[in-house]
Design a protein around this motif. Structure first.
Motif, PDB file in Angstrom:
ATOM      1  N   GLU A  12       0.840  -1.209   0.000  1.00  0.00           N
ATOM      2  CA  GLU A  12       0.000   0.000   0.000  1.00  0.00           C
ATOM      3  C   GLU A  12       0.873   1.257   0.000  1.00  0.00           C
ATOM      4  O   GLU A  12       0.594   2.226  -0.692  1.00  0.00           O
ATOM      5  CB  GLU A  12      -0.919   0.011   1.238  1.00  0.00           C
ATOM      6  N   TRP A  13       1.939   1.199   0.780  1.00  0.00           N
ATOM      7  CA  TRP A  13       2.880   2.340   0.858  1.00  0.00           C
ATOM      8  C   TRP A  13       3.537   2.586  -0.505  1.00  0.00           C
ATOM      9  O   TRP A  13       3.614   3.709  -0.989  1.00  0.00           O
ATOM     10  CB  TRP A  13       3.915   2.018   1.943  1.00  0.00           C
ATOM     11  N   VAL A  14       3.963   1.497  -1.142  1.00  0.00           N
ATOM     12  CA  VAL A  14       4.596   1.600  -2.463  1.00  0.00           C
ATOM     13  C   VAL A  14       3.618   2.210  -3.471  1.00  0.00           C
ATOM     14  O   VAL A  14       3.963   3.097  -4.255  1.00  0.00           O
ATOM     15  CB  VAL A  14       5.071   0.206  -2.943  1.00  0.00           C
ATOM     16  N   PHE A  15       2.358   1.758  -3.401  1.00  0.00           N
ATOM     17  CA  PHE A  15       1.358   2.271  -4.337  1.00  0.00           C
ATOM     18  C   PHE A  15       1.105   3.760  -4.118  1.00  0.00           C
ATOM     19  O   PHE A  15       1.013   4.545  -5.061  1.00  0.00           O
ATOM     20  CB  PHE A  15       0.042   1.490  -4.200  1.00  0.00           C
ATOM     21  N   ARG A  16       1.009   4.132  -2.832  1.00  0.00           N
ATOM     22  CA  ARG A  16       0.730   5.538  -2.508  1.00  0.00           C
ATOM     23  C   ARG A  16       1.853   6.435  -3.057  1.00  0.00           C
ATOM     24  O   ARG A  16       1.615   7.464  -3.662  1.00  0.00           O
ATOM     25  CB  ARG A  16       0.620   5.698  -0.978  1.00  0.00           C
ATOM     26  N   MET A  17       3.100   6.017  -2.866  1.00  0.00           N
ATOM     27  CA  MET A  17       4.218   6.808  -3.384  1.00  0.00           C
ATOM     28  C   MET A  17       4.172   6.890  -4.905  1.00  0.00           C
ATOM     29  O   MET A  17       4.447   7.936  -5.490  1.00  0.00           O
ATOM     30  CB  MET A  17       5.548   6.188  -2.956  1.00  0.00           C
ATOM     31  N   SER A  18       3.797   5.774  -5.549  1.00  0.00           N
ATOM     32  CA  SER A  18       3.788   5.772  -7.020  1.00  0.00           C
ATOM     33  C   SER A  18       2.732   6.740  -7.548  1.00  0.00           C
ATOM     34  O   SER A  18       2.899   7.333  -8.616  1.00  0.00           O
ATOM     35  CB  SER A  18       3.572   4.363  -7.573  1.00  0.00           C
ATOM     36  N   ALA A  23       1.889  11.872 -10.434  1.00  0.00           N
ATOM     37  CA  ALA A  23       1.369  13.239 -10.528  1.00  0.00           C
ATOM     38  C   ALA A  23       2.524  14.230 -10.702  1.00  0.00           C
ATOM     39  O   ALA A  23       2.494  15.096 -11.585  1.00  0.00           O
ATOM     40  CB  ALA A  23       0.562  13.568  -9.282  1.00  0.00           C
ATOM     41  N   LEU A  24       3.559  14.068  -9.893  1.00  0.00           N
ATOM     42  CA  LEU A  24       4.681  15.012  -9.952  1.00  0.00           C
ATOM     43  C   LEU A  24       5.425  14.926 -11.290  1.00  0.00           C
ATOM     44  O   LEU A  24       5.869  15.933 -11.825  1.00  0.00           O
ATOM     45  CB  LEU A  24       5.634  14.774  -8.776  1.00  0.00           C
ATOM     46  N   SER A  25       5.532  13.717 -11.830  1.00  0.00           N
ATOM     47  CA  SER A  25       6.197  13.569 -13.130  1.00  0.00           C
ATOM     48  C   SER A  25       5.411  14.281 -14.226  1.00  0.00           C
ATOM     49  O   SER A  25       5.975  15.011 -15.034  1.00  0.00           O
ATOM     50  CB  SER A  25       6.310  12.090 -13.535  1.00  0.00           C
ATOM     51  N   GLY A  52       5.866  17.878  -0.840  1.00  0.00           N
ATOM     52  CA  GLY A  52       5.941  17.762   0.623  1.00  0.00           C
ATOM     53  C   GLY A  52       5.156  16.556   1.118  1.00  0.00           C
ATOM     54  O   GLY A  52       5.590  15.831   2.010  1.00  0.00           O
ATOM     55  N   GLU A  53       3.984  16.328   0.507  1.00  0.00           N
ATOM     56  CA  GLU A  53       3.171  15.164   0.877  1.00  0.00           C
ATOM     57  C   GLU A  53       3.933  13.876   0.591  1.00  0.00           C
ATOM     58  O   GLU A  53       3.954  12.963   1.416  1.00  0.00           O
ATOM     59  CB  GLU A  53       1.856  15.163   0.094  1.00  0.00           C
ATOM     60  N   LEU A  54       4.547  13.828  -0.583  1.00  0.00           N
ATOM     61  CA  LEU A  54       5.330  12.641  -0.930  1.00  0.00           C
ATOM     62  C   LEU A  54       6.469  12.445   0.072  1.00  0.00           C
ATOM     63  O   LEU A  54       6.716  11.328   0.535  1.00  0.00           O
ATOM     64  CB  LEU A  54       5.880  12.750  -2.361  1.00  0.00           C
ATOM     65  N   THR A 238       5.821   7.899 -16.766  1.00  0.00           N
ATOM     66  CA  THR A 238       5.138   7.485 -15.539  1.00  0.00           C
ATOM     67  C   THR A 238       5.211   5.976 -15.342  1.00  0.00           C
ATOM     68  O   THR A 238       5.207   5.489 -14.232  1.00  0.00           O
ATOM     69  CB  THR A 238       3.652   7.895 -15.561  1.00  0.00           C
ATOM     70  N   CYS A 239       5.253   5.227 -16.452  1.00  0.00           N
ATOM     71  CA  CYS A 239       5.350   3.766 -16.337  1.00  0.00           C
ATOM     72  C   CYS A 239       5.908   3.236 -17.648  1.00  0.00           C
ATOM     73  O   CYS A 239       6.157   4.016 -18.572  1.00  0.00           O
ATOM     74  CB  CYS A 239       3.982   3.151 -16.036  1.00  0.00           C
ATOM     75  N   SER A 240       6.099   1.928 -17.748  1.00  0.00           N
ATOM     76  CA  SER A 240       6.771   1.393 -18.934  1.00  0.00           C
ATOM     77  C   SER A 240       6.002   1.713 -20.218  1.00  0.00           C
ATOM     78  O   SER A 240       6.604   1.824 -21.282  1.00  0.00           O
ATOM     79  CB  SER A 240       6.977  -0.109 -18.789  1.00  0.00           C
ATOM     80  N   ASN A 241       4.705   1.888 -20.120  1.00  0.00           N
ATOM     81  CA  ASN A 241       3.940   2.179 -21.335  1.00  0.00           C
ATOM     82  C   ASN A 241       3.534   3.638 -21.468  1.00  0.00           C
ATOM     83  O   ASN A 241       2.549   3.964 -22.133  1.00  0.00           O
ATOM     84  CB  ASN A 241       2.706   1.272 -21.397  1.00  0.00           C
ATOM     85  N   ASP A 242       4.299   4.515 -20.848  1.00  0.00           N
ATOM     86  CA  ASP A 242       4.016   5.949 -20.945  1.00  0.00           C
ATOM     87  C   ASP A 242       5.326   6.714 -20.821  1.00  0.00           C
ATOM     88  O   ASP A 242       5.707   7.147 -19.747  1.00  0.00           O
ATOM     89  CB  ASP A 242       3.028   6.350 -19.836  1.00  0.00           C
TER      90      ASP A 242
END
Ligand code: ZN
Length: 498
Positions: A12-18, A23-25, A52-54, A238-242
């Motif tokens: 869940e933590w990993v997902f939240r950071m991603s 968004a930041l990217s 800051g949230e991140l 943002t990810c391998s397909n973007d």
């Protein structure tokens, strides 16, 4: 908590950071490409809030504790174990700095960046010097909090290229110096190659039309990648397909945009080819700066500067620019693409003299942190080194010590990875050429044959293995600088008939 509960919390933590990272990217890419300037202030404030949230999510003390517990779990699979290790280092390196000091240092970096810009514009190193001095001091402090017993500059080198230190870089740059300085001298004294036809007027709209062909040839597919234009080309996603990448068109230089495109597509392809299962995790990235740069430079220098590449693409270029290139043969064109000439600006340097620009920065950085080099008079030290290694001396600080942005933001230890990347690439290409017919693939428009080899041996792993492990798995032996030096010697001896 049992292991399953721990892993659930971790995921869940990993997902939240991603989610924050995505968004930041997107915001950062948007800002650098198409966002209207007038809205910058509104956006920047909200972007800082999100960052800051991140930061808070990243430095959650409960997660630091959980990561430490997970590190000792023996039943974790290899991938999760590696990811946990990387996250634990990331959290440790951030958490150890007191928040108010972190904020103060970020403010200093902003002021230092502005001072650097002003100094560069006014061509006056003395505006930047006091900031450079402070940035060095604050970086020393930041690293002290980590409590590592590794010497400071070694820690910095290790951050960008895990496993590297001064001892290894000294050996690397020592080998470069020994063989490249005399080679550059010979090339400079040899009969020069004509490249004047590359610098006529080339309509930008026509260059763009041609670029579509190059992007298609490279298999940079619109279903996962998008190209834009910026002053300084970059790649992000943002990810391998973007994946998003940019280029820059110059009216008086037809190859600049092509080679920068190929370079950035090299970065983008690496990210795209990382195993999709790693998306959103710390494993979904290039393993090190040097490894990333090895892939972009492999595309740019080892593929796109070859005769075989242009046998497939030169016809199209000639058709786009019949007036400028109609009487220039493919061979003349390729020779011109590969000329070497000592110059002042790193980002415009050719393949042969480029590593010397990096050697100079490495020696200065090393000196700044062992106390043998001072920020005072560093502009002269810089110029002296250019004269010593490249035989050129800048008349202005803007084209000398002020040309690069890196030091204004405290990025020390980054430069050496650029040279290392080129050298990694030489070893990969050598192996790839033993296993597939690279020239035939390029000539016949099957660029994907090269991409597939790289994907299978390097890209798909992301951060699953360290750079030295990947080097051994892909080429069957540890990194060896001699493949790079042999390649340069062979190439330039033939090109300049030495
Ligand atoms: Zn690059």
């Amino acid at each position: 908590m049992n292991l399953n509960e721990k892993l659930q919390k971790y995921n869940e933590w990993v997902f939240r950071m991603s989610a924050y990272r995505m968004a930041l990217s997107i915001i950062a890419i948007d800002k650098l490409t198409v966002a209207p300037e007038a809205g910058a202030d509104y956006r920047d404030k909200r972007t800082a809030f999100l960052a800051g949230e991140l930061f808070s999510v990243q430095t959650d003390p409960e997660m630091a504790q959980l990561l430490n517990e997970l590190r000792t779990e023996e039943s974790l699979d290899g991938e999760t174990k590696k990811a946990v290790e990387l996250y634990a280092k990331m959290v440790h390196d951030t958490v150890c700095i007191p928040k108010d000091e972190f904020v103060a240092s970020e403010e200093l970096m902003n002021a230092s960046y502005n001072a650097w810009l002003e100094a560069k514009m006014k061509n006056d190193y003395s505006i930047f010097e006091p900031y450079l001095k402070q940035v060095i001091e604050i970086m020393k402090k930041r690293y002290e909090y980590r409590g590592s017993d590794m010497p400071l500059y070694d820690q910095m080198l290790d951050d960008y290229e895990p496993g590297m230190n001064r001892e290894k870089y000294d050996a690397f740059f020592g080998a470069l110096k020994e063989r490249l300085v005399p080679l550059i001298k010979k090339v400079t004294e040899a009969e020069q190659i004509d490249e004047s036809f590359l610098h006529q007027e080339f309509d930008k709209a026509d260059q763009k039309k041609y670029m579509d062909q190059i992007l298609a040839y490279l298999h940079f597919d619109p279903s996962w990648g998008y190209q834009n234009e910026t002053e300084h080309p970059f790649t992000d996603g943002t990810c391998s397909n973007d994946m998003r990448t940019t280029t820059k068109y110059l009216k008086d230089n037809v190859v600049s945009a092509i080679l920068s495109t190929v370079h950035e597509v090299g970065h983008a392809t690496y990210q795209h080819d990382v195993d999709e299962r790693y998306d959103g995790t710390i494993l979904a990235a290039g393993i090190s700066s040097g490894m990333h740069e090895s892939q972009s430079r492999l595309f740019e220098n080892y593929l796109a500067r070859t005769g075989a590449f242009w046998e497939a693409n030169y016809d199209g270029l000639q058709k786009q620019f019949p007036q400028q290139l109609g009487n220039v043969s493919c061979e003349q064109f390729v020779n011109a693409l590969n000329i070497a000439r000592p110059s002042l600006i790193r980002t415009e340097a050719d393949e042969l003299t480029y590593p010397m620009h990096i050697l100079i920065r490495y020696e200065i950085e090393k000196g700044l942190f062992d106390g043998s080099v001072s920020t005072e008079g560093l502009d002269r030290t810089w110029d002296d080194m250019y004269e010593k290694y490249l035989g050129v001396r800048s008349k202005t600080a803007s084209a000398g010590i002020l040309q690069d942005v890196h030091w204004s933001g405290g990025s020390f230890g980054y430069f050496p990875t650029y040279a290392l990347g080129s050298a990694f690439a030489a070893q990969f290409v050598r192996k790839m050429r033993q296993e597939v017919d690279v020239d035939e693939a390029l000539r016949s428009g099957h660029f994907e044959i090269c991409v597939n080899w790289l994907k299978e041996h390097i890209h798909k792993y992301g951060c699953r293995y360290d750079a030295d492990e990947i080097m051994k798995m892909a080429t069957g032996e540890p990194f060896n600088v001699n493949y790079y030096l042999d390649y340069l010697e062979d190439k330039y001896t033939k090109l300049y008939k030495l």
